[in-house]
Design an enzyme around this catalytic site. Structure first.
Site, PDB file in Angstrom:
ATOM      1  N   LEU A 148       0.868  -1.167   0.000  1.00 16.73           N
ATOM      2  CA  LEU A 148       0.000   0.000   0.000  1.00 16.73           C
ATOM      3  C   LEU A 148       0.910   1.223   0.000  1.00 16.73           C
ATOM      4  O   LEU A 148       1.890   1.271   0.750  1.00 16.73           O
ATOM      5  CB  LEU A 148      -0.912   0.023   1.230  1.00 16.73           C
ATOM      6  N   ASP A 149       0.608   2.197  -0.850  1.00 16.87           N
ATOM      7  CA  ASP A 149       1.420   3.396  -0.935  1.00 16.87           C
ATOM      8  C   ASP A 149       1.483   4.124   0.411  1.00 16.87           C
ATOM      9  O   ASP A 149       0.638   3.915   1.288  1.00 16.87           O
ATOM     10  CB  ASP A 149       0.849   4.360  -1.981  1.00 16.87           C
ATOM     11  N   TYR A 150       2.439   5.021   0.521  1.00 17.35           N
ATOM     12  CA  TYR A 150       2.652   5.807   1.735  1.00 17.35           C
ATOM     13  C   TYR A 150       1.371   6.482   2.210  1.00 17.35           C
ATOM     14  O   TYR A 150       1.034   6.458   3.405  1.00 17.35           O
ATOM     15  CB  TYR A 150       3.732   6.859   1.453  1.00 17.35           C
TER      16      TYR A 150
END
Length: 251
Positions: free
Chosen positions: A113-115
Site C-alpha cells: 500500500l502506498d505511503y
C-alpha cells in the site's frame, strides 16, 4: 516425486515457504551467495531438496516451515510498506511491533500500500502463500474506496470494465461504482485483480479526478470491516484453508 521424475522441490520455494523471504528475494539471496547447504554455497534457486536440513542463510540455520499464518492489519496513512526506508520515514514494522500478537514471528506484507494509502494489508509468514496471493494469474480481487474531487459520471466509471491504457501502461478490468456524491466530492468503490503500482490513483487521475483519500477495504474474501486503524488480527487457519482451496492450491 515431481512429474519430471526428479525428487524434491526448488530450494527457493522451500525457503519462501519457511518464511525466510519472498521467493524473488530468496532468489536474490542465492545470487548474492548468502545461502549454503552445509559449507557449500548454493549457486542456483533451481537446486532440488527434500527438506531444509543443513541449509543456512547468512550463516544462520533455517528452521523448518511452520504452519501458514495470516494477519489482517489496518495500515494507517503515512507508513512505508517496507522493512526500512532510505529517507527515514516510518514503516509498517514500526506499527507492527505493538499491533501483532506475541509470538507472531517474522511476517511479510502481501503486496503493498502506498505511503498515503490506508486500509487492509495482509501479512503472512509463508513466502509461497504471499506469492500465490499476489500473482495476477490467481485473480484475487482487491477492493478500494476512494474519495475524489472533480466531475465524473457513472457511465465513465463503467467504461473501466473494459480496461484502460494510460501513457503506454495497460490496466485491466476495473469494476467501479459511485457510492455517493456531495457537490464535486464523491466516494467511489473500485474492484480490480491486477494491483499494479498506484493503479487506482492513476486511473482516477486519468478521469480528471483528484484523489484525497484511498482506503483498501478488501483483499479476496478478507475484509477490513471494523478493524481499528493501526491494529492487526489473525485470520483463523480454517479461513486460510477454504481460501486456498478456492484458488485450486494445495494446502
Amino acid at each position: 516425486m515431481r512429474e519430471d521424475g526428479r525428487e524434491g522441490e526448488r530450494i527457493a520455494k522451500l525457503l519462501a515457504r519457511a518464511g525466510v523471504a519472498s521467493r524473488r528475494e530468496v532468489e536474490r539471496m542465492i545470487v548474492d551467495g548468502r545461502v549454503k547447504i552445509g559449507e557449500e554455497v548454493v549457486t542456483t534457486p533451481a537446486t532440488l531438496l527434500k527438506d531444509l536440513r543443513g541449509v543456512s542463510v547468512d550463516g544462520q540455520p533455517v528452521k523448518a516451515a511452520e504452519a501458514t499464518r495470516l494477519f489482517a492489519f489496518h495500515k494507517p496513512a503515512g507508513l512505508i510498506t517496507a522493512e526500512r526506508d532510505p529517507a527515514g520515514r516510518p514503516t509498517i514494522y514500526t506499527a507492527l511491533r505493538n499491533a501483532l500478537p506475541p509470538g507472531a514471528g517474522r511476517v511479510m506484507p502481501v503486496g503493498r500500500l502506498d505511503y498515503n494509502t490506508e486500509g487492509l494489508l495482509l501479512l503472512t509468514n509463508d513466502g509461497e502463500f504471499k506469492r500465490l496471493l499476489e500473482l495476477p494469474a490467481t485473480r484475487v480481487t482487491r477492493t478500494y474506496r476512494a474519495r475524489a474531487f472533480g466531475a465524473v459520471t457513472q457511465a465513465q466509471l463503467e467504461e473501466l470494465i473494459e480496461g484502460v491504457e494510460i501513457e503506454g501502461m495497460r490496466y485491466g478490468r476495473i469494476d467501479a461504482n459511485m457510492e455517493r456524491r456531495t457537490g464535486r466530492n464523491q466516494w467511489i468503490e473500485l474492484s480490480l485483480t491486477e494491483g499494479k503500482n498506484r493503479e487506482v490513483r492513476r486511473v482516477l487521475e486519468h478521469l480528471g479526478l483528484e484523489v484525497s483519500r484511498l482506503i483498501r477495504v478488501g483483499y479476496g474474501p478478507f475484509a477490513l470491516d471494523e478493524l481499528p486503524k493501526g491494529t492487526a488480527v489473525e485470520i483463523p487457519p480454517k479461513q486460510i484453508e477454504i481460501f486456498r482451496k478456492s484458488l485450486g492450491a494445495k494446502a
